[in-house]
Design an enzyme around this catalytic site. Structure first.
Site, PDB file in Angstrom:
ATOM      1  N   LYS A  73      -1.247  -1.148  -4.188  1.00  0.00           N
ATOM      2  CA  LYS A  73      -2.317  -0.145  -4.093  1.00  0.00           C
ATOM      3  C   LYS A  73      -1.605   1.199  -4.153  1.00  0.00           C
ATOM      4  O   LYS A  73      -0.992   1.643  -3.185  1.00  0.00           O
ATOM      5  CB  LYS A  73      -3.110  -0.287  -2.795  1.00  0.00           C
ATOM      6  CG  LYS A  73      -4.217   0.761  -2.637  1.00  0.00           C
ATOM      7  CD  LYS A  73      -4.889   0.638  -1.278  1.00  0.00           C
ATOM      8  CE  LYS A  73      -6.033   1.626  -1.131  1.00  0.00           C
ATOM      9  NZ  LYS A  73      -5.623   3.042  -1.114  1.00  0.00           N
ATOM     10  N   TYR A  79       0.861  -1.188   0.000  1.00  0.00           N
ATOM     11  CA  TYR A  79       0.000   0.000   0.000  1.00  0.00           C
ATOM     12  C   TYR A  79       0.895   1.235   0.000  1.00  0.00           C
ATOM     13  O   TYR A  79       1.457   1.609   1.021  1.00  0.00           O
ATOM     14  CB  TYR A  79      -0.901  -0.060   1.230  1.00  0.00           C
ATOM     15  CG  TYR A  79      -1.924   1.043   1.385  1.00  0.00           C
ATOM     16  CD1 TYR A  79      -2.057   2.088   0.485  1.00  0.00           C
ATOM     17  CD2 TYR A  79      -2.789   1.036   2.474  1.00  0.00           C
ATOM     18  CE1 TYR A  79      -3.001   3.077   0.651  1.00  0.00           C
ATOM     19  CE2 TYR A  79      -3.740   2.019   2.659  1.00  0.00           C
ATOM     20  CZ  TYR A  79      -3.843   3.045   1.754  1.00  0.00           C
ATOM     21  OH  TYR A  79      -4.785   4.033   1.938  1.00  0.00           O
TER      22      TYR A  79
END
EC number: 4.1.3.3
Length: 307
Positions: A163, A133
């Protein structure tokens, strides 16, 4: 894992404690609005204000909503690596993937440090994909993602992608190319959804997919028909949605409070986010109606169904 994925809110009761009873309806609401997945315990879900026990409880209940129509990604990142590993191991059989942002107080200084951190977490749930992330505006970890992809592919067997929540479409495009179709690159800035399509995005994770899924589906349809001007006008409505809530007191708390409009009372936000009262929500709704957003809001949830 493709399509739009909602970064979910952590539902609370009026005393500020978890209200997991609403999650069954929440999951049905997302499926009915053609949302592909739920990203649980992320930034939208107030993970920094939750205890590890609360994060475990949330994913345990969300796991009951896991289906062919709704896959689950559990964010397990933590400043404490031991806690992150424990969160990943706990949910290994409950979700379709785990994800982790880096430590953001004492931060990893090199790519090797970052890969080491991610590898320990990924190994705790080796049978499912792991996503990094990347959100440097909040973590202040700005290590190069192209280099990270190269090292992660070599050292983390279940590394599945990123992400990517940074306003850097050029770099994102290079990451998509580097992934060579074998990795998922989820774009995480909702306001740049249409621009990310141009550079190869096929998956998206964001908070406004809770509220505006029909709008994004229409943007994609217009793009498929090469009607970019119409698509950009729709994207502008999504930007207006975010700007209005931000101006009224803060997008994060406003977005969570606005879920009441859909029949899903997510309860109060935890500090430092501001919970909107009915007056603020009415102001927002009037602005959305003026902008022509009403027809693009998600279908509301009533009782045990979406209408």
């Amino acid at each position: 894992m493709k399509g739009i994925i909602a970064a979910t809110y952590a539902p609370m009761d009026q005393n500020g404690l978890l209200n997991t009873d609403i999650i069954e309806g929440y999951g049905s609401f997302l499926v009915a609005n053609k949302v592909s997945g739920a990203f649980v315990n992320g930034s939208t879900g107030d993970f920094t204000a939750l205890s590890s026990i609360e994060r475990k409880e949330l994913i345990e209940v969300w796991s009951q909503q896991r289906s062919e129509g709704l896959f689950l990604i559990n964010h397990v990142g933590h400043n404490n690596l031991k806690e992150a590993v424990e969160l990943a191991a706990h949910s290994a059989d409950m979700v379709d993937a785990t994800a982790a942002l880096p430590p953001f107080y004492f931060r990893p200084k090199t790519l090797d440090d970052l890969v080491f951190y991610c590898k320990q977490i990924a190994q705790a749930a080796p049978g499912i994909p792991f996503y990094y992330y990347h959100i440097p505006i909040l973590t202040k970890v700005s290590l190069p993602m192209l280099g990270f992809i190269e090292k992660a592919k070599e050292q983390i067997p279940n590394f599945a992608g990123i992400k990517y929540t940074e306003d850097n479409l050029s770099d994102f495009k290079q990451c998509v190319h580097k992934g060579d179709g074998s990795l998922d690159m989820f774009f995480g800035i909702d306001e740049k959804y249409i621009d990310s399509i141009r550079v190869g995005a096929q998956g998206w994770v964001g908070s406004t997919y809770n509220h505006l899924a029909p709008l994004y589906h229409e943007v994609a349809r217009q793009v498929d028909q090469d009607r970019w001007d119409a698509a950009r006008k729709l994207q502008g409505k999504a930007i207006h949605f975010v700007q209005v809530l931000e101006a009224l007191g803060g997008y994060h708390g406003g977005g969570k409070s606005f879920m009441r409009y859909f029949g899903l009372d997510m309860g109060p936000s935890r500090f430092p986010h501001k919970t909107f009262n009915d007056s603020l929500l009415s102001q927002a709704i009037r602005s959305f109606e003026k902008e022509g957003l009403s027809g693009y809001l998600a279908k509301p949830f009533h009782g045990d169904s979406v209408v």
